[in-house]
Design an enzyme around this catalytic site. Structure first.
Site, mmCIF file in Angstrom:
data_model
loop_
_atom_site.group_PDB
_atom_site.id
_atom_site.type_symbol
_atom_site.label_atom_id
_atom_site.label_comp_id
_atom_site.label_asym_id
_atom_site.label_seq_id
_atom_site.Cartn_x
_atom_site.Cartn_y
_atom_site.Cartn_z
ATOM 1 N N HIS A 259 36.722 29.779 43.499
ATOM 2 C CA HIS A 259 36.518 31.042 44.201
ATOM 3 C C HIS A 259 37.833 31.491 44.802
ATOM 4 C CE1 HIS A 259 34.753 34.057 46.902
ATOM 5 N NE2 HIS A 259 33.733 34.042 46.065
ATOM 6 N N GLU A 314 27.504 31.291 41.700
ATOM 7 C CA GLU A 314 26.926 31.544 40.385
ATOM 8 C C GLU A 314 26.214 30.329 39.801
ATOM 9 O OE1 GLU A 314 26.798 34.497 39.786
ATOM 10 O OE2 GLU A 314 28.669 35.545 39.458
#
Ligand code: ACO
Length: 369
Positions: A259, A314
Site C-alpha cells: 500500500h 483488497e
C-alpha cells in the site's frame, strides 16, 4: 491555497512524482495513519463503525454538506426512492451495454446522469451504483433486471436486485460491513480525481465518474478480482510457497499486498476478515486464504526487505464479495458502491470550501533557442 502551501507542494513534487506526502486538501471526512495502521472516518475509528449500517455512515459523512440535513432513517428512505429513479433512467440504456465489462458499463450509465439533476445529486449517485451494477451482472447472464424495493435497506436491496431473492441476514451484514469499510479513505487516487473535477465546478456526476475511472485501475480498485484469480491459480495448500516464489521471481506483484500509505497492516483487512469469518459458509475459504496470506507475508519480508509490504484491503474484499455472491469481474463496481459515499462527500466538501485545484509541473524538456 496560500503561497507557502503552494511552495510546499512544488518542493515535494520535485522529489515525489507520485505526490507522496503532499497535502492537497483539508478534509473532515477521513484520516489515514499509515504508520499506526489506523483509519478514522468522520471522527470514528473504523473498528467502531464496522457494525454500523451504510446509511449510518453516510449520515456521518454527509453531515453539514447536504442542502437539507438527513439522518440515517431519512437517508434510507431517500436512497430507496432514488434507486427507483435510477432504475427508470437505466432501462432504455441497458441493452446497449452488452459488449462492455461491468465497470465500463457502470461508467457509461453514471455518465448518463445529468449534472443538473434536481434530486440531491449525492443521494442519486449512491443509489445508482447498486441498481446499475446488479442489472449489468444479470444482463451478462441473460437475466432481466430486478426492480429495487424502496422499503429495504441499501445493502439488502443490492443483494435482492442481484439474486432476485431475499438475502440471509449474515450476507446483508457482511455487505454492509464491506460498504462501510471502503466508504472513505483519505485522499486516495480516485477521491483526489473526483475533488480535482469538483474544483472546476463541473458537477457531481462528472466528478464521481472521474473517481470511478481512477478506481478502475489494478493498482487501486481493480485488484480484488485478481486476488481470487491468484487463490485459484495456487489451488491447493501444497502449491502455496512454490507458486508465490515463482510469481515474485518473475517480478509479478502479489495482489492484495502493499500500500502506498500503510507501512503496517491495513486496518480494513482485519475488519473484512472478521466479516468473512462471521458468514455461515466462510470457514473453508478463509482457512486457505489465511495460509496464502501468511506465506506471502513471509516471502515478501524475505524478498523485499527494504519495503514493509503488508496485507491490504483488497485481499479480504475478494473473499467477502465472493461469499455474498458477486462475480469477480464486478468487484470494482461493488467497491465503487461503497466509495461513492466518500466521493460524494468529498465533492460536496470541495464545492463548499475549495478552490480550483491547479498544481504546477516542472518542465524538463528543451527550451527554444
Ligand atoms: N508484490 C510484490 N512486490 C511488491 C508489491 C506486491 N504486492 N507491492 C509493492 N511491491 C514492491 C515493488 O515491486 C517495489 O519493489 P522494488 O523496489 O524492488 O522494485 C517496491 O515494493 C515498491 O513498490 P511501489 O510500486 O513503489 O510501491 P507503491 O507504494 O507505489 O505501491 C501498490 C502500492 C500499487 C498498492 C503496490 O503495493 C501494488 O501494486 N500492490 C498489488 C496490487 C494491489 O493489491 N492493489 C490494491 C491496493 S489497495 C487500494 O488501492 C484500495
Amino acid at each position: 491555497m496560500t503561497k507557502t502551501a503552494t511552495a510546499a507542494v512544488l518542493t515535494a513534487a520535485h522529489s515525489a512524482p507520485g505526490l507522496d506526502d503532499v497535502i492537497a486538501a483539508e478534509t473532515r471526512l477521513s484520516h489515514v495513519d499509515g504508520q499506526a495502521g489506523e483509519l478514522v472516518i468522520a471522527g470514528h475509528r473504523l473498528a467502531d463503525l464496522a457494525a454500523s449500517t451504510f446509511e449510518e455512515v453516510l449520515a456521518l459523512l454527509w453531515r453539514d454538506l447536504l442542502p437539507m440535513p438527513m439522518e440515517a432513517p431519512e437517508i434510507r428512505t431517500a436512497l430507496g426512492k432514488a434507486r427507483e429513479k435510477a432504475f427508470a433512467l437505466m432501462q432504455p440504456l441497458l441493452p446497449g451495454l452488452r459488449a462492455l465489462s461491468p465497470v465500463e458499463a457502470l461508467r457509461l450509465l453514471l455518465a448518463a446522469l445529468p449534472d443538473e439533476a434536481r434530486a440531491p445529486h449525492a443521494v442519486l449517485a449512491v443509489a445508482a451504483v447498486p441498481v446499475f451494477t446488479a442489472a449489468i451482472i444479470r444482463q451478462a447472464k441473460g437475466l432481466a433486471p430486478v426492480p429495487p424495493d424502496a422499503t429495504r435497506g441499501h445493502s439488502e436491496d443490492f443483494l435482492c436486485m442481484l439474486r432476485n431473492e431475499t438475502p440471509t441476514a449474515d450476507k446483508v451484514r457482511a455487505l454492509d460491513t464491506y460498504l462501510v469499510t471502503v466508504s472513505d479513505h483519505g485522499l486516495n487516487a480516485s477521491t483526489f480525481a473526483a475533488r480535482v473535477i469538483a474544483s472546476t465546478k463541473a458537477g457531481m456526476f462528472s466528478s464521481v465518474v472521474g473517481g470511478l475511472c481512477a478506481l478502475k485501475g489494478p493498482l487501486h480498485g481493480g485488484a480484488p478480482g485478481p486476488v481470487l484469480d491468484m487463490l485459484d491459480a495456487i489451488g491447493s495448500e501444497r502449491n502455496i510457497t512454490g507458486w508465490l516464489e515463482d510469481a515474485l521471481a518473475r517480478g509479478a506483484r502479489l495482489m492484495g499486498f502493499g500500500h502506498r500509505i500503510y507501512r503496517v497492516r491495513d486496518p480494513r483487512a482485519d475488519v473484512l476478515k472478521a466479516a468473512v469469518a462471521a458468514l455461515q459458509d466462510g470457514a473453508g475459504r478463509i482457512a486457505f486464504a489465511g495460509k496464502v496470506e501468511a506465506a506471502a507475508l513471509a516471502l515478501l519480508k524475505e524478498k523485499k526487505p527494504l519495503r514493509p509490504l503488508q496485507t491490504n484491503v483488497e485481499f479480504y474484499t475478494a473473499l467477502v464479495l465472493e461469499a455474498v455472491g458477486f462475480p469477480r469481474d464486478s468487484f470494482t463496481n461493488v467497491f465503487a458502491a461503497g466509495r461513492m459515499a466518500g466521493w460524494t462527500a468529498h465533492v460536496l466538501e470541495q464545492e463548499q470550501t475549495g478552490r480550483l485545484i491547479r498544481p504546477q509541473s516542472r518542465y524538463v524538456g528543451p527550451m527554444p533557442d
